[in-house]
Design a protein around this motif. Structure first.
Motif, mmCIF file in Angstrom:
data_model
loop_
_atom_site.group_PDB
_atom_site.id
_atom_site.type_symbol
_atom_site.label_atom_id
_atom_site.label_comp_id
_atom_site.label_asym_id
_atom_site.label_seq_id
_atom_site.Cartn_x
_atom_site.Cartn_y
_atom_site.Cartn_z
ATOM 1 N N ILE A 122 0.779 -1.046 0.047
ATOM 2 C CA ILE A 122 0.103 -0.097 0.022
ATOM 3 C C ILE A 122 0.759 1.246 -0.062
ATOM 4 C CG2 ILE A 122 -1.794 1.229 1.246
ATOM 5 C CD1 ILE A 122 -2.702 -1.470 0.485
ATOM 6 N N THR A 123 0.554 2.134 -0.886
ATOM 7 C CA THR A 123 1.535 3.559 -0.978
ATOM 8 C C THR A 123 0.439 4.414 -0.280
ATOM 9 O OG1 THR A 123 2.637 2.707 -2.801
ATOM 10 C CG2 THR A 123 2.759 5.266 -2.481
ATOM 11 N N PHE A 124 0.900 5.100 0.598
ATOM 12 C CA PHE A 124 0.219 6.097 1.319
ATOM 13 C C PHE A 124 0.845 7.527 0.869
ATOM 14 C CE2 PHE A 124 -0.615 2.769 3.937
ATOM 15 C CZ PHE A 124 -1.908 3.062 4.525
ATOM 16 N N LEU A 125 0.127 8.649 0.423
ATOM 17 C CA LEU A 125 0.380 9.904 0.048
ATOM 18 C C LEU A 125 -0.280 10.782 1.182
ATOM 19 C CD1 LEU A 125 1.915 12.004 -1.767
ATOM 20 C CD2 LEU A 125 -0.200 11.915 -3.206
ATOM 21 N N ASP A 126 0.325 11.566 1.838
ATOM 22 C CA ASP A 126 -0.150 12.483 2.949
ATOM 23 C C ASP A 126 -0.978 11.775 3.815
ATOM 24 O OD1 ASP A 126 1.271 14.520 1.935
ATOM 25 O OD2 ASP A 126 -0.371 14.962 0.187
ATOM 26 N N GLY A 127 -0.817 10.419 4.221
ATOM 27 C CA GLY A 127 -1.336 9.623 5.255
ATOM 28 C C GLY A 127 -2.522 8.861 4.837
ATOM 29 N N LYS A 128 -2.738 8.785 3.350
ATOM 30 C CA LYS A 128 -3.950 8.366 2.881
ATOM 31 C C LYS A 128 -3.667 7.586 1.806
ATOM 32 C CE LYS A 128 -7.374 11.692 4.190
ATOM 33 N NZ LYS A 128 -8.691 12.289 3.879
ATOM 34 N N VAL A 129 -4.511 6.249 1.443
ATOM 35 C CA VAL A 129 -4.241 5.409 0.457
ATOM 36 C C VAL A 129 -4.049 5.709 -0.995
ATOM 37 C CG1 VAL A 129 -4.935 3.407 -0.908
ATOM 38 C CG2 VAL A 129 -5.025 3.237 1.706
ATOM 39 N N TYR A 130 -2.886 5.917 -1.645
ATOM 40 C CA TYR A 130 -2.919 6.296 -2.866
ATOM 41 C C TYR A 130 -2.953 5.219 -4.272
ATOM 42 C CZ TYR A 130 -0.894 9.240 -6.670
ATOM 43 O OH TYR A 130 -0.466 9.979 -7.887
ATOM 44 N N THR A 131 -2.010 4.168 -3.778
ATOM 45 C CA THR A 131 -2.076 2.980 -4.789
ATOM 46 C C THR A 131 -2.055 1.777 -3.762
ATOM 47 O OG1 THR A 131 0.356 2.743 -4.938
ATOM 48 C CG2 THR A 131 -0.922 4.242 -6.580
ATOM 49 N N LYS A 132 -2.564 0.637 -4.431
ATOM 50 C CA LYS A 132 -2.256 -0.580 -3.640
ATOM 51 C C LYS A 132 -1.920 -1.481 -4.743
ATOM 52 C CE LYS A 132 -7.206 -1.838 -4.108
ATOM 53 N NZ LYS A 132 -8.369 -2.605 -3.437
ATOM 54 N N ASN A 133 -1.115 -2.808 -4.385
ATOM 55 C CA ASN A 133 -0.888 -3.592 -5.155
ATOM 56 C C ASN A 133 -1.045 -5.181 -4.768
ATOM 57 O OD1 ASN A 133 0.400 -4.741 -7.513
ATOM 58 N ND2 ASN A 133 2.402 -4.770 -6.505
ATOM 59 N N TRP A 134 -1.624 -5.903 -5.183
ATOM 60 C CA TRP A 134 -1.318 -7.553 -4.679
ATOM 61 C C TRP A 134 -0.559 -8.189 -5.457
ATOM 62 C CZ3 TRP A 134 -3.793 -10.905 -1.384
ATOM 63 C CH2 TRP A 134 -3.780 -11.973 -1.541
ATOM 64 N N THR A 135 0.277 -8.926 -4.826
ATOM 65 C CA THR A 135 1.232 -9.919 -5.629
ATOM 66 C C THR A 135 0.976 -11.283 -4.992
ATOM 67 O OG1 THR A 135 2.679 -7.923 -5.559
ATOM 68 C CG2 THR A 135 3.502 -10.406 -5.979
#
Length: 150
Positions: free
Chosen positions: A135-148
């Motif tokens: 999970i990538t957070f930008l300014d404390g909120k979810v920006y992107t997510k990735n399932w591998t």
């Protein structure tokens, strides 16, 4: 009329599809695409650097801090790493909301990307498992997510 924009140089109306202004010859810029590409490249770099080696400095010399978290409780052992849980994660959720679903992350990486802001990468992976959630957070909120799942 939704297909017309104003030329930044001469101010006359020009088709959105035009690459140059037919009135003054000025090159027309596509800002939205360029910004999207920059954000996508930055996010991809952060994901690759965090997943591949967890180093403290990425190849673009952007300072990054990477830490492992303590996994003591049942929830903290990332037993919530399922496709169903991943699907519940939505853009703009807070870190607290994500941790309520997934528990503590296996590792956290941070970087301050000029023009984008402070990005934090939370990586969740069960020990000896081939599936992971990033999970990538930008300014404390979810920006992107990735399932591998390897």
């Amino acid at each position: 009329m939704g297909n017309l924009i104003n030329c930044k140089d001469c101010g006359k109306e020009v088709s959105k599809k035009a690459k140059i202004c037919p009135h003054c010859g000025a090159k027309l810029k596509k800002k939205k695409i360029a910004l999207g590409v920059i954000v996508a490249i930055a996010a991809l770099f952060i994901v690759i650097s965090a997943v591949s080696n967890g180093s403290k400095t990425g190849s673009n010399n952007t300072p990054q801090k990477s830490v492992s978290t303590d996994n003591n409780t049942k929830k903290d052992k990332n037993e919530g790493i399922t496709k169903e849980t991943y699907d519940k994660i939505q853009k703009d959720m807070t870190k607290e909301q994500v941790e309520a679903l997934l528990g503590k992350p296996t590792s956290v990486s941070e970087s301050d990307t000029p023009g984008i802001g402070k990005m934090e990468l939370y990586h969740y992976q069960k020990t000896f498992e081939t599936k992971a959630i990033t999970i990538t957070f930008l300014d404390g909120k979810v920006y992107t997510k990735n399932w591998t799942q390897l």
